[in-house]
Design a protein around this motif. Structure first.
Motif, PDB file in Angstrom:
ATOM      1  N   VAL A   1       0.832  -1.195   0.000  1.00  0.00           N
ATOM      2  CA  VAL A   1       0.000   0.000   0.000  1.00  0.00           C
ATOM      3  C   VAL A   1       0.868   1.246   0.000  1.00  0.00           C
ATOM      4  O   VAL A   1       1.701   1.439   0.861  1.00  0.00           O
ATOM      5  CB  VAL A   1      -0.935   0.005   1.227  1.00  0.00           C
ATOM      6  N   GLY A   2       0.659   2.096  -0.994  1.00  0.00           N
ATOM      7  CA  GLY A   2       1.368   3.358  -1.032  1.00  0.00           C
ATOM      8  C   GLY A   2       2.691   3.331  -1.762  1.00  0.00           C
ATOM      9  O   GLY A   2       3.285   4.369  -1.989  1.00  0.00           O
ATOM     10  N   ILE A   3       3.195   2.143  -2.120  1.00  0.00           N
ATOM     11  CA  ILE A   3       4.457   2.080  -2.834  1.00  0.00           C
ATOM     12  C   ILE A   3       4.170   2.117  -4.322  1.00  0.00           C
ATOM     13  O   ILE A   3       3.749   1.138  -4.919  1.00  0.00           O
ATOM     14  CB  ILE A   3       5.250   0.806  -2.469  1.00  0.00           C
ATOM     15  N   GLU A   4       4.370   3.277  -4.911  1.00  0.00           N
ATOM     16  CA  GLU A   4       4.137   3.464  -6.334  1.00  0.00           C
ATOM     17  C   GLU A   4       5.483   3.686  -7.033  1.00  0.00           C
ATOM     18  O   GLU A   4       6.414   4.207  -6.435  1.00  0.00           O
ATOM     19  CB  GLU A   4       3.215   4.662  -6.578  1.00  0.00           C
ATOM     20  N   ASN A   5       5.564   3.290  -8.292  1.00  0.00           N
ATOM     21  CA  ASN A   5       6.809   3.404  -9.025  1.00  0.00           C
ATOM     22  C   ASN A   5       7.263   4.857  -9.115  1.00  0.00           C
ATOM     23  O   ASN A   5       6.506   5.733  -9.531  1.00  0.00           O
ATOM     24  CB  ASN A   5       6.649   2.831 -10.430  1.00  0.00           C
ATOM     25  N   VAL A   6       8.495   5.088  -8.741  1.00  0.00           N
ATOM     26  CA  VAL A   6       9.041   6.439  -8.771  1.00  0.00           C
ATOM     27  C   VAL A   6       9.387   6.857 -10.193  1.00  0.00           C
ATOM     28  O   VAL A   6       9.058   7.963 -10.627  1.00  0.00           O
ATOM     29  CB  VAL A   6      10.288   6.533  -7.867  1.00  0.00           C
ATOM     30  N   GLU A   7      10.035   5.980 -10.943  1.00  0.00           N
ATOM     31  CA  GLU A   7      10.610   6.374 -12.233  1.00  0.00           C
ATOM     32  C   GLU A   7       9.597   6.921 -13.227  1.00  0.00           C
ATOM     33  O   GLU A   7       9.824   7.977 -13.811  1.00  0.00           O
ATOM     34  CB  GLU A   7      11.387   5.213 -12.851  1.00  0.00           C
ATOM     35  N   PRO A   8       8.462   6.242 -13.475  1.00  0.00           N
ATOM     36  CA  PRO A   8       7.537   6.836 -14.444  1.00  0.00           C
ATOM     37  C   PRO A   8       6.979   8.170 -14.001  1.00  0.00           C
ATOM     38  O   PRO A   8       6.751   9.065 -14.830  1.00  0.00           O
ATOM     39  CB  PRO A   8       6.432   5.784 -14.584  1.00  0.00           C
ATOM     40  N   ASN A   9       6.764   8.350 -12.693  1.00  0.00           N
ATOM     41  CA  ASN A   9       6.216   9.614 -12.210  1.00  0.00           C
ATOM     42  C   ASN A   9       7.217  10.755 -12.319  1.00  0.00           C
ATOM     43  O   ASN A   9       6.852  11.870 -12.682  1.00  0.00           O
ATOM     44  CB  ASN A   9       5.737   9.447 -10.763  1.00  0.00           C
ATOM     45  N   ILE A  10       8.486  10.484 -12.029  1.00  0.00           N
ATOM     46  CA  ILE A  10       9.470  11.551 -12.168  1.00  0.00           C
ATOM     47  C   ILE A  10       9.771  11.798 -13.638  1.00  0.00           C
ATOM     48  O   ILE A  10       9.990  12.949 -14.068  1.00  0.00           O
ATOM     49  CB  ILE A  10      10.769  11.211 -11.384  1.00  0.00           C
ATOM     50  N   ALA A  11       9.719  10.743 -14.470  1.00  0.00           N
ATOM     51  CA  ALA A  11       9.970  10.921 -15.907  1.00  0.00           C
ATOM     52  C   ALA A  11       8.898  11.784 -16.548  1.00  0.00           C
ATOM     53  O   ALA A  11       9.197  12.658 -17.381  1.00  0.00           O
ATOM     54  CB  ALA A  11      10.036   9.555 -16.591  1.00  0.00           C
ATOM     55  N   MET A  12       7.641  11.563 -16.190  1.00  0.00           N
ATOM     56  CA  MET A  12       6.556  12.356 -16.752  1.00  0.00           C
ATOM     57  C   MET A  12       6.725  13.834 -16.408  1.00  0.00           C
ATOM     58  O   MET A  12       6.571  14.713 -17.259  1.00  0.00           O
ATOM     59  CB  MET A  12       5.210  11.835 -16.244  1.00  0.00           C
ATOM     60  N   LEU A  13       7.046  14.116 -15.147  1.00  0.00           N
ATOM     61  CA  LEU A  13       7.238  15.513 -14.739  1.00  0.00           C
ATOM     62  C   LEU A  13       8.409  16.139 -15.494  1.00  0.00           C
ATOM     63  O   LEU A  13       8.308  17.262 -15.998  1.00  0.00           O
ATOM     64  CB  LEU A  13       7.470  15.594 -13.229  1.00  0.00           C
ATOM     65  N   ARG A  14       9.517  15.429 -15.575  1.00  0.00           N
ATOM     66  CA  ARG A  14      10.693  15.948 -16.296  1.00  0.00           C
ATOM     67  C   ARG A  14      10.340  16.272 -17.745  1.00  0.00           C
ATOM     68  O   ARG A  14      10.730  17.321 -18.275  1.00  0.00           O
ATOM     69  CB  ARG A  14      11.819  14.909 -16.281  1.00  0.00           C
ATOM     70  N   ASN A  15       9.622  15.362 -18.372  1.00  0.00           N
ATOM     71  CA  ASN A  15       9.301  15.543 -19.793  1.00  0.00           C
ATOM     72  C   ASN A  15       8.435  16.767 -20.029  1.00  0.00           C
ATOM     73  O   ASN A  15       8.657  17.529 -20.984  1.00  0.00           O
ATOM     74  CB  ASN A  15       8.600  14.298 -20.329  1.00  0.00           C
ATOM     75  N   VAL A  16       7.442  16.960 -19.167  1.00  0.00           N
ATOM     76  CA  VAL A  16       6.540  18.094 -19.353  1.00  0.00           C
ATOM     77  C   VAL A  16       7.256  19.406 -19.050  1.00  0.00           C
ATOM     78  O   VAL A  16       7.110  20.395 -19.785  1.00  0.00           O
ATOM     79  CB  VAL A  16       5.271  17.946 -18.480  1.00  0.00           C
ATOM     80  N   VAL A  17       8.054  19.425 -17.982  1.00  0.00           N
ATOM     81  CA  VAL A  17       8.805  20.642 -17.664  1.00  0.00           C
ATOM     82  C   VAL A  17       9.775  20.983 -18.796  1.00  0.00           C
ATOM     83  O   VAL A  17       9.870  22.146 -19.227  1.00  0.00           O
ATOM     84  CB  VAL A  17       9.565  20.483 -16.331  1.00  0.00           C
ATOM     85  N   ALA A  18      10.479  19.979 -19.308  1.00  0.00           N
ATOM     86  CA  ALA A  18      11.429  20.217 -20.395  1.00  0.00           C
ATOM     87  C   ALA A  18      10.731  20.769 -21.634  1.00  0.00           C
ATOM     88  O   ALA A  18      11.271  21.635 -22.326  1.00  0.00           O
ATOM     89  CB  ALA A  18      12.170  18.928 -20.731  1.00  0.00           C
ATOM     90  N   ALA A  19       9.522  20.265 -21.901  1.00  0.00           N
ATOM     91  CA  ALA A  19       8.781  20.727 -23.070  1.00  0.00           C
ATOM     92  C   ALA A  19       8.280  22.154 -22.904  1.00  0.00           C
ATOM     93  O   ALA A  19       8.043  22.853 -23.898  1.00  0.00           O
ATOM     94  CB  ALA A  19       7.611  19.792 -23.345  1.00  0.00           C
ATOM     95  N   CYS A  20       8.116  22.593 -21.666  1.00  0.00           N
ATOM     96  CA  CYS A  20       7.609  23.951 -21.397  1.00  0.00           C
ATOM     97  C   CYS A  20       8.728  24.965 -21.197  1.00  0.00           C
ATOM     98  O   CYS A  20       8.480  26.175 -21.270  1.00  0.00           O
ATOM     99  CB  CYS A  20       6.728  23.955 -20.148  1.00  0.00           C
ATOM    100  N   GLU A  21       9.927  24.482 -20.895  1.00  0.00           N
ATOM    101  CA  GLU A  21      11.012  25.407 -20.556  1.00  0.00           C
ATOM    102  C   GLU A  21      11.340  26.337 -21.718  1.00  0.00           C
ATOM    103  O   GLU A  21      11.341  25.939 -22.881  1.00  0.00           O
ATOM    104  CB  GLU A  21      12.258  24.634 -20.123  1.00  0.00           C
ATOM    105  N   GLY A  22      11.605  27.570 -21.344  1.00  0.00           N
ATOM    106  CA  GLY A  22      11.904  28.606 -22.315  1.00  0.00           C
ATOM    107  C   GLY A  22      11.786  29.955 -21.648  1.00  0.00           C
ATOM    108  O   GLY A  22      11.479  30.044 -20.445  1.00  0.00           O
ATOM    109  N   PRO A  23      11.976  31.024 -22.374  1.00  0.00           N
ATOM    110  CA  PRO A  23      11.954  32.362 -21.771  1.00  0.00           C
ATOM    111  C   PRO A  23      10.607  32.764 -21.186  1.00  0.00           C
ATOM    112  O   PRO A  23      10.547  33.663 -20.342  1.00  0.00           O
ATOM    113  CB  PRO A  23      12.331  33.278 -22.948  1.00  0.00           C
ATOM    114  N   SER A  24       9.514  32.100 -21.619  1.00  0.00           N
ATOM    115  CA  SER A  24       8.194  32.498 -21.133  1.00  0.00           C
ATOM    116  C   SER A  24       7.830  31.841 -19.799  1.00  0.00           C
ATOM    117  O   SER A  24       7.002  32.372 -19.047  1.00  0.00           O
ATOM    118  CB  SER A  24       7.122  32.154 -22.172  1.00  0.00           C
ATOM    119  N   LEU A  25       8.425  30.692 -19.461  1.00  0.00           N
ATOM    120  CA  LEU A  25       8.021  29.946 -18.272  1.00  0.00           C
ATOM    121  C   LEU A  25       8.399  30.696 -17.004  1.00  0.00           C
ATOM    122  O   LEU A  25       9.565  31.049 -16.794  1.00  0.00           O
ATOM    123  CB  LEU A  25       8.653  28.556 -18.264  1.00  0.00           C
TER     124      LEU A  25
END
Length: 360
Positions: free
Chosen positions: A95-119
């Motif tokens: 209970v409560g042990i969820e995979n770390v890697e896919p959750n951190i990968a999703m966040l990294r991917n979305v942040v990387a896609a948004c990064e730029g002078p406007s963020l």
């Protein structure tokens, strides 16, 4: 709470969740603001003037291509990898042990896609599991400075990533308790589940027994209203006092099921039962046909019970026979003061489900 007049473009990743839907509704009504939802599939009812982008957040290239040229100024990350946390409350279940890697990968991917002078800002929705309440009793009231618990917990990794990646932009994080709002099929919802349970008991001529542990019935508990959470996120995304900080976001009061349960029985016109602990996952497994009868007799919308009730989620919360309390001192001192009466919230949401012909 209104967004400021400077305006911007907010991307809400995980747009199908109930808190995300409330946030989208708040932002879309504000002057000079544009809001875009991001999820693999669009929400069922997308409001006017709200854009939607479909992308697999586990695919970095897909995220980058999908978000190219959007000019995102504020990213609110409300997504999570698929999991089976509440589906099997069996002895020894992780209970409560969820995979770390896919959750951190999703966040990294979305942040990387948004990064730029406007963020300008990234907000992360975490949760009270930061403090380990899913593991058993923990120090209360939980404060944001608490060290957390024995890992793994993907919230820890996600926040560390934001702390290390920020610079041109700032970040904030919210830690709600169990989130409740008018949503069907959008994730675990305690109120709709208990409403379905009560309807089944009434249809079978039974009193309204409390199906949780005796200790749960008497312990102090808190919940988070989805609209309140959305308002707090709107505030955090723009308040200098919230920059690079995490905040507990709960309704601001406490309740006990022993005082709430009679109000629920009254709402459904039922006789109060007793405290009778039994796993809903098991005892509700054969109640699909009963629910179908309830839908037909009461003229409800034709939805399968799985879209209304999350039995495993209810078993999880009703099995926590200890106080669940988060301190709200930090967020109040920073300037956010909204509160919700939790008992009234539960009854009002049950009334809303009734008016929408979801629960009788």
């Amino acid at each position: 709470m209104p967004m400021n007049g400077d305006g911007g473009t907010m991307l809400v990743a995980g747009a199908t969740g109930v808190a995300a839907q409330n946030l989208i509704d708040i932002v879309r009504k504000q002057k000079n603001w544009k809001v875009i939802g991001l999820s693999r599939t669009p929400p069922a009812d997308l409001p006017p003037a709200v854009g939607h982008i479909s992308a697999d957040m586990l695919d970095a290239d897909a995220c980058r291509q999908a978000l190219k040229g959007t000019g995102v100024t504020h990213l609110v990350y409300a997504a999570r990898a698929k999991h089976k946390l509440y589906t099997a409350m069996t002895p020894g279940a992780k209970v409560g042990i969820e995979n770390v890697e896919p959750n951190i990968a999703m966040l990294r991917n979305v942040v990387a896609a948004c990064e730029g002078p406007s963020l300008r800002h990234v907000h992360l929705i975490e949760g009270s599991k930061w403090y380990g309440f899913h593991m058993g009793p923990y120090p209360t009231p939980a404060r944001e400075s608490a060290p957390g618990h024995m890992p793994p917990n993907f919230y820890f990794d996600q926040q560390k990533f934001l702390e290390s990646a920020c610079g041109p932009w700032t970040w904030s994080a919210s830690r709600p308790a169990a989130i409740n709002g008018m949503s069907v099929g959008g994730g675990p919802n305690l109120v709709s589940t208990l409403g379905a349970y009560a309807a089944i008991c009434r249809h079978l001529g039974l009193p309204l027994d409390f199906p949780g542990k005796p200790g749960t019935y008497r312990s102090l508990m808190e919940l988070t209203d989805a609209r309140l959470l959305a308002e707090s996120i709107s505030w955090m995304c723009q308040s200098p006092a919230a920059e690079n900080q995490a905040f507990n976001v709960v309704n601001g009061d406490l309740f006990r099921w022993e005082s709430m349960w009679p109000r629920m029985a009254e709402h459904f016109g039922m006789k109060m039962g007793g405290v009778r602990y039994f796993p809903l996952v098991q005892w509700m497994a054969d109640k699909g046909p009963v629910w179908d009868e309830i839908v037909k007799v009461n003229g409800l919308r034709a939805r399968p019970i799985e879209e209304v009730a999350s039995w495993g989620f209810a078993d999880f919360l009703l099995g926590c026979d200890f106080d669940i309390i988060s301190s709200t001192t930090k967020i109040r001192q920073a300037g956010f003061h909204a509160m919700v009466d939790t008992e009234d919230m539960i009854i009002n949401q049950l009334k809303h489900y009734r008016s929408e012909r979801v629960i009788p």
